[in-house]
Design an enzyme around this catalytic site. Structure first.
Site, short mmCIF file in Angstrom:
data_model
loop_
_atom_site.label_atom_id
_atom_site.label_comp_id
_atom_site.label_asym_id
_atom_site.label_seq_id
_atom_site.Cartn_x
_atom_site.Cartn_y
_atom_site.Cartn_z
N HIS A 14 1.00 -1.04 0.02
CA HIS A 14 -0.11 -0.15 0.18
C HIS A 14 0.53 0.94 0.20
O HIS A 14 2.30 1.08 0.21
CB HIS A 14 -1.01 -0.03 1.64
CG HIS A 14 0.38 0.15 2.41
ND1 HIS A 14 0.41 1.09 3.03
CD2 HIS A 14 -0.34 -1.27 3.41
CE1 HIS A 14 1.07 0.56 4.20
NE2 HIS A 14 0.70 -0.68 4.52
N ARG A 60 -6.49 0.54 4.38
CA ARG A 60 -5.13 1.10 3.45
C ARG A 60 -4.59 0.54 2.07
O ARG A 60 -4.52 0.80 1.03
CB ARG A 60 -3.83 1.11 4.36
CG ARG A 60 -3.15 0.13 5.00
CD ARG A 60 -2.43 0.55 6.53
NE ARG A 60 -1.97 -0.38 6.48
CZ ARG A 60 -1.93 -0.69 7.58
NH1 ARG A 60 -2.85 -0.30 8.25
NH2 ARG A 60 -1.64 -1.72 9.01
N GLU A 85 -0.86 -7.49 8.25
CA GLU A 85 -0.05 -6.79 9.23
C GLU A 85 0.16 -7.21 10.22
O GLU A 85 -0.45 -7.77 10.89
CB GLU A 85 0.24 -5.23 9.06
CG GLU A 85 1.77 -5.05 9.97
CD GLU A 85 3.26 -5.17 9.19
OE1 GLU A 85 2.84 -6.59 8.96
OE2 GLU A 85 3.56 -4.82 8.13
#
Length: 207
Positions: A14, A60, A85
């Site tokens: 991203h 994102r 993440e």
């Protein structure tokens, strides 16, 4: 003899997030709309072929994935928790300037993230296992060229899996550069077994 099939998988990190410098893991921080549209145009300009797109659920990534999918109505989009993440615990999303008391812990983490897990964070070994298992499941089911919109940490763990790197080596995090809005390309050949080849790492996209 089994049919040999080769697929291309593109890992897109991203764009740069809005907000003060911090460790953004599960914190659902945004990327500016202008940046997202710029990355979408840059991906289109690359003229890479893919028939499916997957995304981390965090905005994102997901916002960008939806922009790309809108320009390609034939694409199937899957939003998958598995590409999230890592979680940086109590310091996730906390601006560095507000975390001065935690600097020793942050410094130790940056020097040796395997040994120095941040308070209440996902341990590095657990993060690697999560992404490694996700990648195995993804490859087992792979039937088409695919773009995955995800995170720098996720991409590093996938590369560590494919290249059989030692995740305890801090160089993976300090020296292996996976920039915002960059593209990593892995080719997977399905034959008597799976053969994986890293073709490109962290190519910047100018959006």
């Amino acid at each position: 003899m089994e049919d040999v099939k080769t697929f291309n998988v593109y890992l897109l990190r991203h764009g740069k997030t809005v907000g003060d410098p911090a460790l953004y893991g599960h914190t659902d921080v945004l990327v500016a709309d202008e940046t997202q549209h710029g990355i979408q145009r840059a991906v289109q300009a690359e003229q890479i072929a893919f028939s499916a797109i997957e995304s981390s659920p965090l905005q994102r990534c997901q916002t960008l994935a939806r922009l790309i999918a809108q320009e390609n109505p034939q694409l199937s989009l899957v939003v998958a928790e598995r590409w999230k993440e890592t979680h940086f615990g109590g310091l996730d999303g906390v601006p560095f300037e507000s975390a001065t008391e935690q600097w020793p812990k942050l410094e130790a983490f940056w020097q040796d993230p395997m040994t120095n897990t941040l308070p209440n964070a996902e341990p590095l070994a657990q993060f690697y296992t999560r992404i490694s298992n996700a990648w195995d499941e993804f490859v087992q089911a792979l039937q088409q060229d695919t773009l995955i919109v995800c995170h720098g940490g996720t991409i590093r763990m996938i590369l560590a899996k494919v290249l059989q790197l030692d995740i305890a080596n801090p160089k993976i995090y300090s020296t292996l550069h996976i920039a915002h809005q960059s593209l990593t390309h892995i080719q997977i050949t399905l034959a008597d077994k799976h053969y994986e080849r890293v073709c490109m790492i962290g190519k910047p996209l100018n959006g």
